[in-house]
Design a protein around this motif. Structure first.
Motif, PDB file in Angstrom:
ATOM      1  N   ALA A  88       0.833  -1.205   0.000  1.00 56.17           N
ATOM      2  CA  ALA A  88       0.000   0.000   0.000  1.00 56.17           C
ATOM      3  C   ALA A  88       0.867   1.254   0.000  1.00 56.17           C
ATOM      4  N   LEU A  89       1.943   1.244   0.763  1.00 59.48           N
ATOM      5  CA  LEU A  89       2.845   2.386   0.803  1.00 59.48           C
ATOM      6  C   LEU A  89       3.528   2.579  -0.547  1.00 59.48           C
ATOM      7  N   GLN A  90       3.910   1.474  -1.188  1.00 62.71           N
ATOM      8  CA  GLN A  90       4.553   1.556  -2.492  1.00 62.71           C
ATOM      9  C   GLN A  90       3.590   2.145  -3.527  1.00 62.71           C
ATOM     10  N   LYS A  91       2.318   1.695  -3.506  1.00 62.00           N
ATOM     11  CA  LYS A  91       1.324   2.234  -4.438  1.00 62.00           C
ATOM     12  C   LYS A  91       1.082   3.719  -4.182  1.00 62.00           C
ATOM     13  N   SER A  92       0.996   4.094  -2.924  1.00 65.57           N
ATOM     14  CA  SER A  92       0.791   5.497  -2.567  1.00 65.57           C
ATOM     15  C   SER A  92       1.979   6.339  -3.022  1.00 65.57           C
ATOM     16  N   ALA A  93       3.186   5.841  -2.837  1.00 65.71           N
ATOM     17  CA  ALA A  93       4.378   6.577  -3.263  1.00 65.71           C
ATOM     18  C   ALA A  93       4.416   6.707  -4.777  1.00 65.71           C
ATOM     19  N   ALA A  94       4.034   5.656  -5.501  1.00 68.49           N
ATOM     20  CA  ALA A  94       4.014   5.721  -6.966  1.00 68.49           C
ATOM     21  C   ALA A  94       2.974   6.740  -7.442  1.00 68.49           C
ATOM     22  N   ALA A  95       1.796   6.757  -6.797  1.00 72.25           N
ATOM     23  CA  ALA A  95       0.756   7.720  -7.173  1.00 72.25           C
ATOM     24  C   ALA A  95       1.217   9.144  -6.875  1.00 72.25           C
ATOM     25  N   ALA A  96       1.842   9.361  -5.734  1.00 73.32           N
ATOM     26  CA  ALA A  96       2.331  10.690  -5.376  1.00 73.32           C
ATOM     27  C   ALA A  96       3.423  11.134  -6.337  1.00 73.32           C
ATOM     28  N   GLN A  97       4.279  10.209  -6.753  1.00 78.23           N
ATOM     29  CA  GLN A  97       5.337  10.549  -7.693  1.00 78.23           C
ATOM     30  C   GLN A  97       4.739  10.919  -9.056  1.00 78.23           C
ATOM     31  N   ALA A  98       3.715  10.184  -9.497  1.00 80.78           N
ATOM     32  CA  ALA A  98       3.054  10.506 -10.761  1.00 80.78           C
ATOM     33  C   ALA A  98       2.372  11.870 -10.682  1.00 80.78           C
ATOM     34  N   GLN A  99       1.694  12.154  -9.575  1.00 77.71           N
ATOM     35  CA  GLN A  99       1.023  13.444  -9.395  1.00 77.71           C
ATOM     36  C   GLN A  99       2.048  14.576  -9.370  1.00 77.71           C
ATOM     37  N   ALA A 100       3.191  14.355  -8.693  1.00 80.50           N
ATOM     38  CA  ALA A 100       4.239  15.381  -8.646  1.00 80.50           C
ATOM     39  C   ALA A 100       4.804  15.640 -10.040  1.00 80.50           C
ATOM     40  N   ALA A 101       4.958  14.580 -10.829  1.00 80.89           N
ATOM     41  CA  ALA A 101       5.468  14.762 -12.194  1.00 80.89           C
ATOM     42  C   ALA A 101       4.476  15.542 -13.045  1.00 80.89           C
ATOM     43  N   SER A 102       3.177  15.236 -12.901  1.00 79.83           N
ATOM     44  CA  SER A 102       2.171  15.973 -13.690  1.00 79.83           C
ATOM     45  C   SER A 102       2.092  17.434 -13.256  1.00 79.83           C
TER      46      SER A 102
END
Length: 120
Positions: A88-102
């Motif tokens: 769950a933490l890995q998925k949350s970190a991946a989503a946050a990284q994608a949002q930060a990139a956008s």
């Protein structure tokens, strides 16, 4: 000149084979060998027993099979919970990284677009 007084006793003493004779009997020697063997075996058994007793503290405590099964089940459950939390933490970190990139691309676009409007 030869001695003419040779007796039969002198002749038998000189012709007899001299050998060392045991001081103790054969039965006594065998019994002493048996006693030494028993003593050595007892000392060896005592040393082994002492070594085994000294290592008792390093061994695992004896538990009932049910208690061991409960501990194993609890450990497996804790591992599964940890694995799920990590995923769950890995998925949350991946989503946050994608949002930060956008957001970064959006900020770059807006900066580039705003700089052009101010230049006109």
């Amino acid at each position: 000149m030869a001695d003419a007084r040779r007796t039969t006793r002198v002749r038998t003493d000189t012709q007899r084979a001299f050998e060392l004779q045991p001081v103790r009997s054969r039965a006594w020697r065998w019994s002493m060998a048996l006693v030494w063997t028993v003593l050595a075996a007892g000392a060896g058994a005592g040393a082994v027993a002492w070594i085994e007793h000294a290592n008792d503290a390093a061994r695992c405590p004896v538990l009932a099979p049910d208690a061991l099964q409960v501990r194993l089940t609890n450990a497996e459950l804790a591992l599964e919970q940890e694995r799920a939390a990590r995923d769950a933490l890995q998925k949350s970190a991946a989503a946050a990284q994608a949002q930060a990139a956008s957001l970064q691309t959006e900020v770059l676009f807006l900066r580039g677009h705003g700089a052009r409007e101010g230049a006109h």
